[in-house]
Design a protein around this motif. Structure first.
Motif, PDB file in Angstrom:
ATOM      1  N   UNK A 178      22.339 -14.555 -31.028  1.00 42.98           N
ATOM      2  CA  UNK A 178      21.253 -13.877 -30.328  1.00 42.98           C
ATOM      3  C   UNK A 178      21.568 -12.420 -30.053  1.00 42.98           C
ATOM      4  N   UNK A 179      22.641 -11.897 -30.636  1.00 43.97           N
ATOM      5  CA  UNK A 179      22.979 -10.492 -30.420  1.00 43.97           C
ATOM      6  C   UNK A 179      21.902  -9.591 -30.996  1.00 43.97           C
ATOM      7  N   UNK A 180      21.271 -10.041 -32.078  1.00 38.23           N
ATOM      8  CA  UNK A 180      20.146  -9.306 -32.668  1.00 38.23           C
ATOM      9  C   UNK A 180      19.074 -10.299 -33.087  1.00 38.23           C
ATOM     10  N   UNK A 181      17.899 -10.144 -32.535  1.00 36.54           N
ATOM     11  CA  UNK A 181      16.759 -10.976 -32.916  1.00 36.54           C
ATOM     12  C   UNK A 181      15.767 -10.118 -33.707  1.00 36.54           C
ATOM     13  N   UNK A 182      15.294 -10.627 -34.816  1.00 35.16           N
ATOM     14  CA  UNK A 182      14.294  -9.923 -35.619  1.00 35.16           C
ATOM     15  C   UNK A 182      13.059 -10.796 -35.713  1.00 35.16           C
ATOM     16  N   UNK A 183      11.907 -10.216 -35.403  1.00 29.02           N
ATOM     17  CA  UNK A 183      10.668 -10.997 -35.405  1.00 29.02           C
ATOM     18  C   UNK A 183       9.478 -10.075 -35.635  1.00 29.02           C
ATOM     19  N   UNK A 184       8.358 -10.667 -35.999  1.00 31.88           N
ATOM     20  CA  UNK A 184       7.107  -9.921 -36.158  1.00 31.88           C
ATOM     21  C   UNK A 184       6.155 -10.302 -35.036  1.00 31.88           C
ATOM     22  N   UNK A 185       5.221  -9.380 -34.738  1.00 32.29           N
ATOM     23  CA  UNK A 185       4.158  -9.680 -33.777  1.00 32.29           C
ATOM     24  C   UNK A 185       2.823  -9.278 -34.395  1.00 32.29           C
ATOM     25  N   UNK A 186       1.934 -10.248 -34.508  1.00 28.63           N
ATOM     26  CA  UNK A 186       0.594 -10.010 -35.044  1.00 28.63           C
ATOM     27  C   UNK A 186      -0.396 -10.031 -33.889  1.00 28.63           C
ATOM     28  N   UNK A 187      -0.914  -8.866 -33.535  1.00 38.16           N
ATOM     29  CA  UNK A 187      -1.833  -8.768 -32.406  1.00 38.16           C
ATOM     30  C   UNK A 187      -3.270  -9.023 -32.852  1.00 38.16           C
ATOM     31  N   UNK A 188      -4.051  -9.669 -31.996  1.00 31.36           N
ATOM     32  CA  UNK A 188      -5.462  -9.895 -32.285  1.00 31.36           C
ATOM     33  C   UNK A 188      -6.278  -8.647 -32.015  1.00 31.36           C
ATOM     34  N   UNK A 189      -5.908  -7.929 -30.948  1.00 32.94           N
ATOM     35  CA  UNK A 189      -6.596  -6.689 -30.584  1.00 32.94           C
ATOM     36  C   UNK A 189      -5.563  -5.597 -30.321  1.00 32.94           C
ATOM     37  N   UNK A 190      -5.940  -4.385 -30.611  1.00 34.87           N
ATOM     38  CA  UNK A 190      -5.117  -3.259 -30.198  1.00 34.87           C
ATOM     39  C   UNK A 190      -5.181  -3.120 -28.680  1.00 34.87           C
ATOM     40  N   UNK A 191      -4.140  -2.593 -28.057  1.00 39.52           N
ATOM     41  CA  UNK A 191      -4.170  -2.419 -26.603  1.00 39.52           C
ATOM     42  C   UNK A 191      -5.111  -1.295 -26.208  1.00 39.52           C
ATOM     43  N   UNK A 192      -5.508  -1.297 -24.947  1.00 34.89           N
ATOM     44  CA  UNK A 192      -6.281  -0.192 -24.390  1.00 34.89           C
ATOM     45  C   UNK A 192      -5.295   0.675 -23.609  1.00 34.89           C
ATOM     46  N   UNK A 193      -4.939   1.850 -24.146  1.00 35.17           N
ATOM     47  CA  UNK A 193      -3.878   2.638 -23.517  1.00 35.17           C
ATOM     48  C   UNK A 193      -4.288   3.181 -22.153  1.00 35.17           C
ATOM     49  N   UNK A 194      -3.431   2.996 -21.168  1.00 34.01           N
ATOM     50  CA  UNK A 194      -3.758   3.495 -19.840  1.00 34.01           C
ATOM     51  C   UNK A 194      -3.462   4.991 -19.760  1.00 34.01           C
ATOM     52  N   UNK A 195      -4.146   5.705 -18.859  1.00 31.74           N
ATOM     53  CA  UNK A 195      -3.925   7.147 -18.714  1.00 31.74           C
ATOM     54  C   UNK A 195      -2.467   7.466 -18.417  1.00 31.74           C
ATOM     55  N   UNK A 196      -2.008   8.595 -18.937  1.00 28.22           N
ATOM     56  CA  UNK A 196      -0.607   8.979 -18.774  1.00 28.22           C
ATOM     57  C   UNK A 196      -0.222   9.135 -17.314  1.00 28.22           C
ATOM     58  N   UNK A 197      -1.160   9.590 -16.488  1.00 32.46           N
ATOM     59  CA  UNK A 197      -0.843   9.843 -15.090  1.00 32.46           C
ATOM     60  C   UNK A 197      -0.940   8.620 -14.197  1.00 32.46           C
ATOM     61  N   UNK A 198      -1.277   7.462 -14.751  1.00 35.28           N
ATOM     62  CA  UNK A 198      -1.441   6.257 -13.936  1.00 35.28           C
ATOM     63  C   UNK A 198      -0.078   5.620 -13.709  1.00 35.28           C
ATOM     64  N   UNK A 199       0.398   5.680 -12.488  1.00 30.41           N
ATOM     65  CA  UNK A 199       1.737   5.183 -12.170  1.00 30.41           C
ATOM     66  C   UNK A 199       1.785   3.663 -12.201  1.00 30.41           C
ATOM     67  N   UNK A 200       0.698   3.042 -11.790  1.00 34.51           N
ATOM     68  CA  UNK A 200       0.667   1.579 -11.735  1.00 34.51           C
ATOM     69  C   UNK A 200       0.748   0.996 -13.136  1.00 34.51           C
ATOM     70  N   UNK A 201       1.605   0.006 -13.319  1.00 33.26           N
ATOM     71  CA  UNK A 201       1.713  -0.696 -14.586  1.00 33.26           C
ATOM     72  C   UNK A 201       0.675  -1.815 -14.615  1.00 33.26           C
ATOM     73  N   UNK A 202      -0.314  -1.659 -15.448  1.00 34.79           N
ATOM     74  CA  UNK A 202      -1.383  -2.654 -15.476  1.00 34.79           C
ATOM     75  C   UNK A 202      -0.993  -3.816 -16.367  1.00 34.79           C
TER      76      UNK A 202
END
Length: 417
Positions: free
Chosen positions: A273-297
């Motif tokens: 487990x020193x190195x794990x290699x995997x793929x991720x297939x997303x159904x939707x692209x994320x909605x990027x939060x504003x750069x100045x938003x401190x809260x992690x949504x």
């Protein structure tokens, strides 16, 4: 001041328009109201033309593009056109548009702008301006909104009604309370009309009011800022019943190897487990939060990895560091808030903003009265230049179409030594 950025030739499209007006007018007159259920799952289909029609609630999103971005990336396999007809200070009678040229009247311009977009889905955001007329203005507002719904039905489009948002800051607490009491009354009136006409209604008033208690979402207590539009897009998605963008991805490391939950797939499932290699297939692209938003949504993928030995692990993809966290943090789940999918969606957003800038100046250019209005005999020659921007608009839309679907990425989780 918005600036025009480019122009191209459109002679053959101008010729096409010359031959179509009569037939198009007939099509308008014979269009039948679209049968719809306000409780049916919301979807967009190929060929849909979505229009945002209303006051500054829609116009101000020209700066951010969150509403269009949210719907575009939620239906990555559909060819959908978006047009923003929001106009600051406008009401259901097009009163703000009347300041440009008369004749035609503001209402005639409202009808003209709506008709030219050939909508199949119309989001309506009115009531905020009309509420200033108090309860006495409700009958006039109701009449105007019903006429507008009649027009949308005539065009064969579906209408989705949105409530106004609350006033979050004014000169005095009493003034704020009075304004919001009226806005609630108008929101209720819109909800009632939607119910009577069998239209979908989205309450923005309560979610925005609740959100404002914890997050700064306006620039002046009235108009939403970038953070406000980010959250407004989230509210819209939830109200439409759209599936969550993200899900938790789990990888479990045991004595027999590593196993991953969908949408991740292990590429090395050995015991090391020193190195794990995997793929991720997303159904939707994320909605990027504003750069100045401190809260992690929570509008981001969460990756959980259990069974790691003690230490710190770095997640990378395409030679880019995504995040570094301890084994304990990976076990609890780590938010993935950067990487290829975020780069991709930010590019899409950039193209949407460019396209909307061009469209804004195409349908409401500076010196409109002299180019499109009653003094067009002076500068009407510039109409050709405005129409030629359609080439660039369509090219930008084609680029969005080519990039709106998520792409599979290969990730590596490596133990730091």
């Amino acid at each position: 001041m918005r600036k025009m950025k480019a122009a191209a030739s459109l002679k053959y499209l101008l010729l096409l328009f010359l031959f179509l007006p009569g037939k198009w007018a007939i099509a308008q007159q014979t269009a039948q109201p679209v049968s719809e259920s306000p409780n049916a799952p919301f979807t967009l289909k190929n060929g849909d033309r979505v229009v945002f029609l209303g006051n500054s609630l829609f116009e101000n999103d020209y700066q951010y593009g969150y509403l269009e971005l949210a719907l575009t990336t939620h239906f990555p396999d559909r060819d959908v056109t978006f047009r923003n007809l929001g106009w600051a200070g406008d009401n259901v009678y097009g009163v703000a548009r009347s300041t440009i040229t008369n004749p035609p009247t503001g209402y005639e311009l409202l009808m003209e702008h709506l008709t030219k977009t050939q909508p199949t889905v119309v989001f309506l955001a009115f009531g905020g301006i009309e509420a200033q007329d108090g309860e006495a203005g409700l009958p006039v507002f109701r009449e105007g909104l019903l006429k507008l719904l009649d027009k949308i039905d005539q065009l064969g489009a579906k209408a989705i009604l949105l409530s106004p948002i609350p006033v979050l800051s004014t000169d005095t607490i009493a003034h704020k309370a009075k304004n919001n009491a009226l806005l609630e009354i108008y929101s209720s009136a819109i909800a009632k009309i939607a119910s009577e006409r069998g239209k979908r209604f989205i309450d923005l008033y309560k979610p925005v009011q609740e959100l404002s208690k914890t997050v700064a979402i306006t620039e002046n207590g009235i108009h939403l800022n970038e953070t406000g539009y980010y959250y407004l897009a989230n509210i819209l998605e939830k109200s439409l019943g759209l599936a969550p963008r993200t899900e938790t991805v789990s990888i479990n490391i045991s004595k027999t190897g590593a196993e991953a939950s969908t949408p991740a797939k292990m590429m090395n499932a050995g015991k090391n487990a020193a190195t794990l290699t995997f793929t991720m297939d997303e159904k939707y692209l994320p909605l990027p939060q504003p750069a100045g938003l401190a809260e992690k949504t929570t509008n981001a993928r969460v990756l959980k990895v259990t069974g790691l030995k003690k230490g710190f692990y770095k997640l990378t993809t395409e030679n880019q560091e995504v995040v570094t966290a301890s084994a304990k943090e990976w076990e609890n789940g780590v938010l993935i808030q950067q990487g290829p999918s975020f780069n991709q969606v930010n590019e899409i957003r950039h193209m949407i903003l460019k396209k909307n800038d061009l469209f804004f100046f195409q349908y409401r250019p500076p010196n409109t009265t002299y180019i499109l209005g009653f003094r067009s005999y002076e500068q009407g020659r510039h109409v050709k230049g405005l129409e030629e921007q359609s080439f660039i608009i369509k090219w930008l839309e084609s680029q969005v179409a080519l990039n709106r679907a998520p792409r599979s990425s290969v990730y590596q989780l490596t133990l730091l030594k």
